[in-house]
Design a protein around this motif. Sequence first.
Motif, short mmCIF file in Angstrom:
data_model
loop_
_atom_site.label_atom_id
_atom_site.label_comp_id
_atom_site.label_asym_id
_atom_site.label_seq_id
_atom_site.Cartn_x
_atom_site.Cartn_y
_atom_site.Cartn_z
N PHE A 62 1.23 -1.06 0.25
CA PHE A 62 0.17 0.08 0.02
C PHE A 62 0.81 1.14 0.20
O PHE A 62 0.60 2.02 -0.78
CB PHE A 62 -1.35 0.02 1.12
CG PHE A 62 -1.26 1.19 1.32
CD1 PHE A 62 -1.51 1.80 2.45
CD2 PHE A 62 -2.57 1.84 1.03
CE1 PHE A 62 -1.58 3.59 2.69
CE2 PHE A 62 -3.56 3.30 0.92
CZ PHE A 62 -3.18 3.74 2.32
N ILE A 63 1.58 1.05 0.97
CA ILE A 63 2.67 2.51 1.09
C ILE A 63 3.41 2.77 -0.97
O ILE A 63 3.28 4.50 -0.52
CB ILE A 63 3.50 2.70 2.40
CG1 ILE A 63 2.74 2.54 3.28
CG2 ILE A 63 5.14 2.82 1.88
CD1 ILE A 63 3.92 2.45 4.95
N VAL A 64 4.33 1.31 -0.64
CA VAL A 64 4.76 2.09 -2.05
C VAL A 64 3.72 2.53 -3.14
O VAL A 64 3.99 2.94 -3.69
CB VAL A 64 5.40 0.37 -2.72
CG1 VAL A 64 5.56 0.26 -3.94
CG2 VAL A 64 6.66 0.03 -1.57
N LEU A 204 -7.25 3.08 -3.14
CA LEU A 204 -7.00 3.70 -2.35
C LEU A 204 -5.70 4.94 -2.49
O LEU A 204 -5.88 6.24 -2.29
CB LEU A 204 -6.31 3.16 -0.97
CG LEU A 204 -7.25 4.31 0.24
CD1 LEU A 204 -7.95 4.72 0.61
CD2 LEU A 204 -7.21 2.72 1.68
N PRO A 205 -4.85 3.98 -2.71
CA PRO A 205 -3.37 5.21 -3.32
C PRO A 205 -3.90 6.23 -4.52
O PRO A 205 -3.21 6.93 -4.71
CB PRO A 205 -2.27 3.54 -4.19
CG PRO A 205 -3.11 2.09 -3.50
CD PRO A 205 -4.25 2.85 -2.87
N SER A 206 -4.83 5.24 -5.54
CA SER A 206 -4.67 6.47 -6.98
C SER A 206 -6.09 7.58 -6.29
O SER A 206 -5.55 8.71 -6.62
CB SER A 206 -5.39 5.85 -7.73
OG SER A 206 -6.95 5.50 -7.55
N LYS A 207 -6.81 7.45 -5.31
CA LYS A 207 -7.06 8.64 -4.35
C LYS A 207 -6.12 9.44 -3.55
O LYS A 207 -6.68 10.24 -4.17
CB LYS A 207 -8.49 7.92 -3.62
CG LYS A 207 -9.76 7.59 -3.93
CD LYS A 207 -10.52 8.45 -4.56
CE LYS A 207 -12.14 8.10 -5.34
NZ LYS A 207 -12.11 8.30 -6.02
N ILE A 208 -5.83 8.75 -2.90
CA ILE A 208 -4.44 9.46 -2.39
C ILE A 208 -3.83 10.86 -3.83
O ILE A 208 -3.35 11.49 -3.00
CB ILE A 208 -3.66 8.78 -1.36
CG1 ILE A 208 -4.12 7.85 -0.46
CG2 ILE A 208 -2.17 9.43 -0.95
CD1 ILE A 208 -3.83 7.73 0.29
#
Lengths: 299, 66
Positions: A62-64, A204-208
């Motif tokens: 997730f972080i990456v 979620l990464p794309s939203k962030i």
Amino acid sequence: MVVGIKQDIPSEFSFEKEKTIAKSFSNRFQWEMVLIGIGQACIWLSVWPLVFNQIIPLWIGFIVATLCSCMAYLPSHEAQHGNYSRGKPERRWIDSLVGHFTLITLMYPYEVLRVTHMKHHAYTNDSEKDPDFGTSNPKSLWEVTLRVLDGSSLDYGKYLEVYADDNAFVDAMNRGTIVYLLYRSILLSLVIFFPFEALFLWWLPSKIGIVYTTIFFSWYPHQGTTLGRYKDTRFWRHWMPRYINHSMQLHVIHHLHPSIGHYSEPKAVEALKPFLIARGVPGAEQIPDRVSYNPLVKF
Amino acid sequence: MLEKFTSHLENWNKVWFGFIFLGSVFNAISKEFSFLSVIPNITMWSFALGIFIGLIAKYRGKWLWG
């Protein structure tokens, strides 16, 4: 006569001289941006088998993935301006390749971003014609974040009506819609079989990434600005070093001369500082003499 | 046919997203927690919650409250 250019400034700061200086920063091939764009998408793709095979835990994935999505827009942005091909038809494939591929992590169609971004440049801060108006003009960070998250900042239907007579715009939006539907189909297929991976490695990464990109690319540079070539974008400083927000403090020089490569912007700002001050660009008086290797931090 | 499909998606995309995406995520979450997984028909309730949220978003025209 170029629209929006004041005629009552000293000849030493003429638009012709400004353009000559800007052009000197507009020739370099931006190999770093190609590397970042292709690289972050490849890293993101590799995260999936690493997570599926439990080589790395989902939270690291997730972080990456989030870091990748935050790096995704800028390489595409250079492609949108044709800054890889630089007018050479035999190199246009680089614009397309990087432009499309780098946006996988953001789950966004390149053609839509390209044509709406060109309209943003042509009509910056115009409440009716600027597709970024909804994200560049909220009054607070919270408001712009909310608008991005709830989807109300996107009103592509409106701009399809506004630019209904622009066939190139409409065609590009239609092509982009197909890509958007493809992304959505893949996501909705993935989530059925791999719900947590679809959530934490892509959605979620794309939203962030989209919130981060919107705040620093769209909101901060246009806060408190108006209409007009030298008034629609500002120079600004922040507690955050510019290396963490893609140097968007310098976005003003991009709006004035979009062909200047991203990594050439610090030197271009140093060279053009007197011109920006003479033209009354918002915040120009705050530009330090040295911008290169300067984090431009201000508390 | 394509126009009908596009029109349907334009009007109902939030509901479909709620149903498939949110429903799948809620279902997966429910299976991770024993106090949820023992609820009868929890899968059905998970997807029903997803549809419900999607319907609210469709009615409001946007996802979040504010």
